[in-house]
Scaffold this active site. Structure first.
Site, PDB file in Angstrom:
ATOM      1  N   LYS A   1       0.850  -1.197  -0.083  1.00  0.00           N
ATOM      2  CA  LYS A   1       0.083   0.247   0.003  1.00  0.00           C
ATOM      3  C   LYS A   1       0.815   1.237   0.281  1.00  0.00           C
ATOM      4  O   LYS A   1       2.111   1.045   0.292  1.00  0.00           O
ATOM      5  CB  LYS A   1      -1.093   0.058   1.094  1.00  0.00           C
TER       6      LYS A   1
ATOM      7  N   ARG B   1      -3.593 -10.028   4.734  1.00  0.00           N
ATOM      8  CA  ARG B   1      -3.879 -10.030   3.150  1.00  0.00           C
ATOM      9  C   ARG B   1      -2.923  -9.763   2.411  1.00  0.00           C
ATOM     10  O   ARG B   1      -2.738  -8.392   2.548  1.00  0.00           O
ATOM     11  CB  ARG B   1      -5.327  -9.346   3.127  1.00  0.00           C
TER      12      ARG B   1
HETATM   13  N1  HH2 Z   1      -7.583  -3.915   0.327  1.00  0.00           N
HETATM   14  C1  HH2 Z   1      -7.652  -3.846  -0.607  1.00  0.00           C
HETATM   15  C2  HH2 Z   1      -8.835  -4.591  -1.161  1.00  0.00           C
HETATM   16  N2  HH2 Z   1      -9.539  -5.087  -0.359  1.00  0.00           N
HETATM   17  N3  HH2 Z   1     -10.023  -6.132   1.940  1.00  0.00           N
HETATM   18  C3  HH2 Z   1      -9.758  -6.096   3.170  1.00  0.00           C
HETATM   19  N4  HH2 Z   1     -10.593  -6.716   4.140  1.00  0.00           N
HETATM   20  N5  HH2 Z   1      -8.699  -5.337   3.682  1.00  0.00           N
HETATM   21  C4  HH2 Z   1      -8.045  -4.668   2.712  1.00  0.00           C
HETATM   22  O1  HH2 Z   1      -7.009  -3.976   3.405  1.00  0.00           O
HETATM   23  C5  HH2 Z   1      -8.251  -4.449   1.273  1.00  0.00           C
HETATM   24  C6  HH2 Z   1      -9.195  -5.297   0.797  1.00  0.00           C
HETATM   25  C7  HH2 Z   1      -6.732  -3.089  -1.478  1.00  0.00           C
HETATM   26  O2  HH2 Z   1      -5.788  -3.699  -2.160  1.00  0.00           O
HETATM   27  P1  HH2 Z   1      -5.888  -4.660  -3.693  1.00  0.00           P
HETATM   28  O3  HH2 Z   1      -6.782  -5.558  -3.730  1.00  0.00           O
HETATM   29  O4  HH2 Z   1      -4.585  -5.073  -3.791  1.00  0.00           O
HETATM   30  O5  HH2 Z   1      -6.133  -3.208  -4.656  1.00  0.00           O
HETATM   31  P2  HH2 Z   1      -7.321  -2.830  -5.555  1.00  0.00           P
HETATM   32  O6  HH2 Z   1      -8.312  -2.216  -4.549  1.00  0.00           O
HETATM   33  O7  HH2 Z   1      -6.824  -1.579  -6.303  1.00  0.00           O
HETATM   34  O8  HH2 Z   1      -7.751  -3.888  -6.299  1.00  0.00           O
END
Ligand code: HH2
Length: 266
Positions: free
Chosen positions: A201, A241
């Site tokens: 992040k 995660r």
């Molecule tokens: N962070 C992201 C997405 N979903 N869900 C939970 N429970 N906790 C988190 O910290 C979280 C989440 C963001 O990361 P990522 O999926 O890699 O990116 P994007 O939202 O751009 O797809």
């Protein structure tokens, strides 16, 4: 026992770190199986980016991205679906997902109905606007109280597996994120298993800046991701995660016995 590791699988063109890499269903399934082979306890399938400023995806398109991938992975590994759309959540749970990862913390009736696990995550605002000017009277109290209420509602509705997640980076400055990590035991004390997602992040970028002060790009934040995952697990998180599953599983294996020895965590 070691804390669990949730591997991230974004079937999107625009996720901040792996966007566009797994939009093709075959590649997405192959990557999900690879995450499972690396030791992921859960593979979290998402069809809509929630990165700051992201634009929403039409429901039919999100469903078409997610469902075939969930169907193919579910016989091999536990699958969660990362969505804020009720219809996508229901379709994915029907296709074999057994956990609903809900960054809007509002879809628990769907998890209750399906008999699925449920993650309630805290977010201030919406992905489109959340990083414009995040502010709190007292970030730890506000996040803990919000999650107490949402997790309580989910339990009352009949969900038997309720997780809480402080939502690192979701309407939070770097200082808010670090404060939440420092005070994670306050969230653990709620009595629900805690999930934490710091992987790659933005707040980690400046912490790993180069000599010129240029923040590390998303693909070069492994050290910060691992350090914060270890920090969260040592403070009692039951699951992290992450994008980088293999090194995190190794770290979790090291942290697990230490947690038991010091009495931390569940
Ligand atoms: N962070 C992201 C997405 N979903 N869900 C939970 N429970 N906790 C988190 O910290 C979280 C989440 C963001 O990361 P990522 O999926 O890699 O990116 P994007 O939202 O751009 O797809």
């Amino acid at each position: 026992m070691r804390p669990s590791v949730m591997g991230v699988l974004n079937v999107t063109p625009d996720s901040f770190s792996d966007g566009g890499r797994y939009l093709d269903p075959e590649q997405a399934v192959a990557h999900g199986l690879e995450l499972a082979a690396q030791g992921a306890d859960v593979v979290d399938v998402g069809g809509e980016s929630s990165r700051p400023g992201a634009t929403p995806v039409p429901e039919a398109e999100e469903r078409a991205r997610v469902v075939p991938v969930v169907e193919a992975l579910a016989p091999h590994v536990r699958v969660s679906v990362d969505t804020v759309k009720p219809a996508v959540a229901s379709a994915a749970l029907e296709a074999g997902a057994t956990m609903l990862n809900d960054i809007s913390a509002s879809l628990w009736p769907i998890a209750a109905e399906a008999g699925a696990g449920y993650v309630a995550m805290h977010m201030q605002g919406t992905p489109r606007t959340m990083q414009r000017d995040p502010h709190y009277r007292e970030v730890v109290d506000e996040v803990v109280e919000f999650l107490r209420e949402r997790a309580g509602a989910a339990s009352e509705a009949g969900v038997t597996e309720v997780w809480v997640d402080p939502g690192i980076g979701f309407g939070k400055t770097a200082a808010h994120n670090l404060t939440l990590l420092r005070h994670l035991p306050a969230l653990v004390d709620l009595g629900y298993p805690v999930l934490v997602g710091t992987s790659r992040k933005a707040f980690l970028g400046p912490l790993a800046a180069d000599a010129q002060g240029t923040p590390a790009p998303a693909g070069e934040r492994l050290e910060g991701s691992l350090a914060t995952a270890v920090w969260a697990m040592a403070a009692g998180a039951a699951m992290v995660r992450v994008h980088d599953v293999r090194p995190t599983v190794e770290a979790a294996t090291l942290v697990g016995p230490a947690r038991v020895a010091t009495g931390g965590g569940q």
